[in-house]
Design an enzyme around this catalytic site. Structure first.
Site, mmCIF file in Angstrom:
data_model
loop_
_atom_site.group_PDB
_atom_site.id
_atom_site.type_symbol
_atom_site.label_atom_id
_atom_site.label_comp_id
_atom_site.label_asym_id
_atom_site.label_seq_id
_atom_site.Cartn_x
_atom_site.Cartn_y
_atom_site.Cartn_z
ATOM 1 N N LYS A 95 -14.262 0.354 -4.170
ATOM 2 C CA LYS A 95 -15.342 0.744 -3.248
ATOM 3 C C LYS A 95 -16.407 1.538 -3.989
ATOM 4 C CE LYS A 95 -12.387 1.333 0.821
ATOM 5 N NZ LYS A 95 -11.843 2.314 1.745
ATOM 6 N N GLU A 151 0.825 -1.207 0.000
ATOM 7 C CA GLU A 151 0.000 0.000 0.000
ATOM 8 C C GLU A 151 0.859 1.256 0.000
ATOM 9 O OE1 GLU A 151 -4.318 -0.751 1.973
ATOM 10 O OE2 GLU A 151 -3.021 0.518 3.164
ATOM 11 N N HIS A 194 8.284 -26.753 -1.408
ATOM 12 C CA HIS A 194 7.662 -27.902 -2.076
ATOM 13 C C HIS A 194 6.479 -27.503 -2.949
ATOM 14 C CE1 HIS A 194 10.016 -30.962 0.182
ATOM 15 N NE2 HIS A 194 10.213 -29.887 0.927
#
Ligand code: PA5
Length: 447
Positions: free
Chosen positions: A421, A286, A307
């Protein structure tokens, strides 16, 4: 030093004199931070927080934590992003990833409001059942949708179970000191409130009440955590890279970025570090990911992910570097015993501890990955305890700020978070977003 930068496995990837040449940029970034002349300078409260935090509130946090420990079997922490990652990271790292299974009399702690998943919240309601519980709602703005929705559901449950007056005594609101929906509601209903300081952004807020209340409820020593951060604040003050490992880390990651290493994998050999990795990803992602720039923060837990991701790291596209956080002393020592039959052929490890084997896995991996042209930055941490974690948190926060200024961005804003948003509000029909709704729906319906 509790946290030190080991440059042995990164040096060969840096041009000769690169560190000397970047010193001017580091000095400039340090000056911007020190003199508060850089962009985002109204969000620098975290810099001196380990010294000038509100001592009265700190004591109230301890008292509230004690009350919750006495009257609640479950604490639900409602928040998203910077309003939950730090607390969860510290609790899981210091206590255990399995904290809720082995909490020794302390309340179970669950995190809600960091998703809009119906299944996830329904699951939590089932887990709470008819047990006594409290809620810590954390939102600086007081308006973030995810926590607001979860809080509405949990508040109703509390009121139905205890009645309005007793429910109010079980709600702890951490929010702005004066304004916002949550602050207004808290004042009306009489909730105990804690403050997210104006000048501390969400991702820098773990050492405020945002992180400290849930952390204290888990029985973690918040004095030691703050002391570690305080010592980091005192130690990491020299603008010369050679005397400041935090600035060296910030400088080196920028040098690697400029040489084409666009992805940083934060790596730990301790699974309990998983949520610290998530906290790191928000902090750096951010702060730096804007204006078309920024290292992409990724993470892994080794040897587990060797792995699954090991193949790519060893031989895939060479755009990666790793930052390995190594804890020099593990908390426990489990020894491998000798077996008469030696069916598994492991007798050559008899008498060795698991942490010794883990260390050798690290050493083998760092050599293999650097052979495969993946630079490895090593951050060595003395011990996995509260003090050292507080130090590491401050170290990473400061490195992030300086790194962002070197990169040439404002490390304290997050304008890009708004885009989803706005669309979501419009599509949901929130008043005020009518114009966008039609246009977005048309786009979604296009063949
Ligand atoms: O770092 C940030 O600013 C964000 O991640 C916020 O912490 C997150 O969006 C939650 O915001 P708020 O605390 O206002 O609900």
């Amino acid at each position: 030093m509790p946290v030190s930068f080991n440059s042995k496995y990164v040096e060969k990837f840096l041009e000769k004199d690169a560190l000397t040449n970047i010193q001017n940029e580091v000095t400039r970034a340090d000056k911007m931070l020190r003199e508060k002349t850089g962009e985002g300078n109204d969000f620098l409260g975290w810099v001196t927080l380990p010294e000038d935090y509100d001592k009265e509130e700190f004591e109230q946090i301890k008292k509230s934590a004690e009350k919750i420990r006495k009257d609640s079997e479950v604490l639900v922490v409602v928040g998203i992003g910077g309003s939950y990652l730090g607390a969860r990271a510290v609790i899981e790292f210091i206590k255990s990833q399995n904290y809720n299974l082995k909490r020794n009399g302390a309340p179970e702690i669950y995190f809600a409001g960091n998703t809009i998943s119906s299944d996830s919240l329904t699951d939590l309601l089932e887990i709470i059942g008819d047990r006594d519980f409290s809620v810590n709602i954390i939102s600086k703005s007081g308006t973030t949708t995810e926590p607001a929705v979860a809080f509405r559901v949990l508040r109703e449950l509390l009121v139905n179970k205890y009645g309005k007056a007793e429910a109010a005594k079980r709600i702890y609101a951490t929010t702005d000191k004066a304004k916002g929906t949550l602050k207004n509601l808290s004042d009306i209903e009489g909730y105990q409130t804690f403050v997210v300081p104006d000048d501390v952004g969400g991702r820098y807020s773990v050492l405020t009440a945002v992180g400290l209340l849930p952390i204290a409820v888990a029985g973690i020593d918040i004095d030691a955590l703050m002391k570690g951060a305080y010592d980091a604040m005192e130690n990491l003050n020299d603008s010369n890279i050679e005397n400041n490992d935090c600035y060296k880390y910030a400088a080196v990651r920028n040098l690697l970025y400029r040489s084409g290493k666009k992805i940083e994998m934060m790596v730990s050999y301790e699974p309990s570090y998983t949520m610290m990795n998530e906290w790191f990803k928000q902090l750096f992602g951010e702060s730096e990911g804007k204006d078309g720039k920024g290292i992409f923060p990724a993470s892994a837990i080794f040897s587990t992910d060797l792995h699954s991701m090991g193949q790519y790291i060893q031989e895939g596209e060479r755009h990666l570097f790793e930052t390995v956080v190594v804890f020099n002393k593990s908390r426990t020592e489990l020894l491998i015993k000798e077996e008469a039959e030696n069916f598994d052929g492991l007798n050559f490890l008899k008498g060795k501890s698991l942490s010794y084997v883990n260390r050798k896995a690290f050493e083998g991996t760092v050599l293999a990955h650097t052979d495969g042209n993946v630079p490895n930055v090593i951050l060595e941490v003395e011990k996995a305890d509260e003090y050292n974690l507080g130090y590491l948190i401050y170290f990473l926060e400061k490195a992030c700020a300086v790194s962002g200024y070197i990169l040439g961005v404002n490390p304290f804003n997050q304008p890009g978070v708004e885009a989803y948003k706005k669309n979501m509000f419009a599509l949901l029909g929130k008043p005020g977003y009518e114009a966008q709704k039609e246009e977005l729906e048309a786009r979604l319906n296009q063949a």
